[in-house]
Design a protein around this motif. Structure first.
Motif, short mmCIF file in Angstrom:
data_model
loop_
_atom_site.label_atom_id
_atom_site.label_comp_id
_atom_site.label_asym_id
_atom_site.label_seq_id
_atom_site.Cartn_x
_atom_site.Cartn_y
_atom_site.Cartn_z
N LYS A 177 40.86 46.37 41.59
CA LYS A 177 42.26 46.96 41.21
C LYS A 177 42.85 45.69 40.84
O LYS A 177 42.79 44.53 41.68
CB LYS A 177 42.67 47.35 42.46
N ARG A 178 43.69 45.74 39.74
CA ARG A 178 44.30 45.05 39.18
C ARG A 178 45.78 45.12 39.22
O ARG A 178 46.29 46.34 38.74
CB ARG A 178 44.09 44.35 38.08
N TYR A 179 46.67 44.33 39.56
CA TYR A 179 48.09 44.48 39.63
C TYR A 179 49.05 43.75 38.70
O TYR A 179 48.64 42.59 38.45
CB TYR A 179 48.83 44.32 41.09
N LEU A 180 50.05 44.06 38.03
CA LEU A 180 51.11 43.31 37.32
C LEU A 180 52.40 42.93 38.27
O LEU A 180 52.88 44.09 38.92
CB LEU A 180 51.44 43.98 36.23
N CYS A 181 52.96 42.08 38.45
CA CYS A 181 54.23 41.98 39.25
C CYS A 181 55.01 40.81 38.38
O CYS A 181 54.62 40.04 37.74
CB CYS A 181 53.95 41.44 40.58
N ALA A 182 56.37 41.03 38.35
CA ALA A 182 57.48 40.27 37.98
C ALA A 182 57.93 39.33 39.21
O ALA A 182 58.42 40.01 40.22
CB ALA A 182 58.44 40.89 37.37
N VAL A 183 57.79 37.97 39.35
CA VAL A 183 57.99 37.14 40.17
C VAL A 183 58.98 36.02 39.73
O VAL A 183 59.34 35.64 38.45
CB VAL A 183 56.92 36.31 40.53
N HIS A 184 60.06 35.62 40.52
CA HIS A 184 60.97 34.35 40.36
C HIS A 184 60.09 33.38 40.14
O HIS A 184 59.11 32.96 41.00
CB HIS A 184 61.97 34.34 41.48
N GLY A 185 60.72 32.25 39.24
CA GLY A 185 59.91 30.95 38.91
C GLY A 185 58.71 31.11 38.19
O GLY A 185 58.25 32.30 37.84
N CYS A 186 58.14 29.88 38.25
CA CYS A 186 56.67 30.14 37.52
C CYS A 186 55.66 29.19 38.47
O CYS A 186 55.74 28.28 38.92
CB CYS A 186 56.84 28.93 36.46
N PRO A 187 54.68 30.14 38.83
CA PRO A 187 53.51 29.97 39.95
C PRO A 187 53.02 28.51 39.06
O PRO A 187 52.65 28.25 38.09
CB PRO A 187 52.53 31.03 39.55
N GLN A 188 52.97 27.54 40.16
CA GLN A 188 51.94 26.28 39.98
C GLN A 188 50.72 26.16 41.02
O GLN A 188 51.24 26.19 42.25
CB GLN A 188 52.98 25.11 40.08
N PRO A 189 49.61 26.04 40.36
CA PRO A 189 49.12 26.26 38.95
C PRO A 189 49.42 27.56 38.37
O PRO A 189 49.53 28.50 39.17
CB PRO A 189 47.62 25.63 38.81
N PRO A 190 49.60 27.69 37.16
CA PRO A 190 49.67 28.92 36.32
C PRO A 190 48.58 29.98 36.78
O PRO A 190 48.78 31.24 36.45
CB PRO A 190 49.53 28.62 35.00
N ALA A 191 47.35 29.37 37.16
CA ALA A 191 46.26 30.50 37.76
C ALA A 191 45.49 30.08 38.79
O ALA A 191 45.47 28.80 38.85
CB ALA A 191 45.44 30.84 36.58
N GLY A 192 45.11 30.61 39.68
CA GLY A 192 44.49 30.07 40.78
C GLY A 192 44.06 31.23 41.76
O GLY A 192 44.04 32.41 41.54
N LEU A 193 43.80 30.82 42.95
CA LEU A 193 43.23 31.60 44.16
C LEU A 193 44.11 31.35 45.14
O LEU A 193 44.23 30.16 45.89
CB LEU A 193 41.74 31.42 44.21
N ILE A 194 44.56 32.33 45.82
CA ILE A 194 45.34 32.08 46.99
C ILE A 194 44.36 32.62 48.12
O ILE A 194 43.88 33.98 48.04
CB ILE A 194 46.74 32.73 47.10
#
Length: 328
Positions: A177-194
């Motif tokens: 399952k993949r999701y799209l979300c609108a977030v405040h700010g710019c994630p750093q790094p732009p891509a990654g694993l939490i």
């Protein structure tokens, strides 16, 4: 006396399990008593609780009428004249529905029975794809769920066989399952694993994140990538590697990029200029990845389904197209 003619959807299950669903007002103790007294028969003969029902069996129940009174609220789908349903895909076994934000998938604690499953059942009943009287223990059911204010693809099983297979495959993490979300700010790094540990607080209906395992916490893993920016907002794609409550919402907030409109994990001051009433989160894509033969659903293997549009993407990222996305 009441008879049940066992259909394909009712076959393959134990007699006692069928009775629990078909006659929910019959207590378990009474059921076993009536089996011994031959007041419950299969094909005119005494049967054990463990008997496996077969298609074509005739079940005779010599029981009082009060055991057959339907539970209140059970027929919610019959009250829906015009089902509100956006179908992404449908075949003889499954239906993929694009749930609108604000709709609940099942009846909630407030008794709201204007649900996605009720609308799906109403649609299938009205078009003749499902006849409730033909399958006493089965009704079209959802295989996954998403929050009221989250939109996106929800899987409904139209047959008992599909329900059994999909429940097993989802448990085995073979439905991506993949999701799209609108977030405040710019994630750093732009891509990654939490990756951390998530614990659910039932009283507050909220989750907390922990760097190390604590009592009651479970591993939570989310892969993300930033797709676009517009002003102070970023469009982010997330893939759930585990399926925990509020996982994406809590994870994005934990890296300083809370979801737009998220009243539980967001920042009111940041949300106020946009006037959004629910989190900007959408389950936009679903892919079946079977690692073993999936029986009647094998034809779905490696197939991906996506919604045609996402409201907050069109509103805040008008130059972005879902069609240009590729799997990461």
């Amino acid at each position: 006396m009441k008879e049940f003619h066992i259909t394909r959807n009712d076959s393959g299950q134990r007699l006692n399990k069928f009775l629990e669903k078909a006659v929910p007002r019959l207590p378990g103790g009474q059921m076993h008593k009536y089996l011994r007294l031959k007041r419950i028969k299969v094909n005119g003969k005494r049967a054990d609780a463990a008997y496996r029902l077969a298609e074509g069996d005739i079940l005779q129940l010599y029981l009082n009428d009060e055991y057959f009174d339907p539970p209140s609220g059970e027929q919610a789908f019959r009250r829906i004249a015009r089902p509100r349903l956006r179908i992404v895909y449908e075949d003889g076994h499954i239906l993929l529905a694009d749930k609108a934000p604000g709709m609940v998938v099942h009846e909630d604690e407030n008794g709201d029975d204007d649900t996605l499953i009720a609308h799906i059942q109403a649609y299938l009943w009205q078009c003749g794809a499902w006849k409730p009287e033909d399958a006493a223990s089965f009704a079209p059911a959802l295989c996954n769920r998403i929050d009221r204010n989250t939109g996106g693809i929800v899987i409904a099983a139209k047959t008992a066989e599909a329900l059994r297979i999909l429940n097993d495959r989802i448990k085995a993490r073979e439905v991506e399952k993949r999701y799209l979300c609108a977030v405040h700010g710019c994630p750093q790094p732009p891509a990654g694993l939490i990756e951390n540990f998530l614990r659910r607080d039932e009283a507050r209906k909220q989750v907390t994140l922990h760097k190390t395992r604590v009592p009651g916490a479970k591993t939570a893993r989310t892969r993300y990538r930033t797709l676009a920016t517009a002003g102070r907002l970023s469009l982010v794609e997330c893939e759930l590697l585990t399926g925990r409550t509020h996982q994406i919402r809590a994870h994005m907030a934990s890296i300083g990029c809370p979801l737009l409109g998220d009243g539980k994990y967001g920042v009111n001051e940041l949300d106020r200029p946009y006037g959004e009433k629910g989190q900007a989160l959408y389950a936009y894509s679903l892919t079946f990845r079977f690692t073993e033969p999936a029986g009647a659903l094998q034809y779905l293997n490696d197939k991906t389904f996506t919604v045609p549009s996402v409201p907050f993407v069109e509103k805040y990222f008008p130059s972005f197209s879902i069609a240009q996305l590729s799997i990461f």
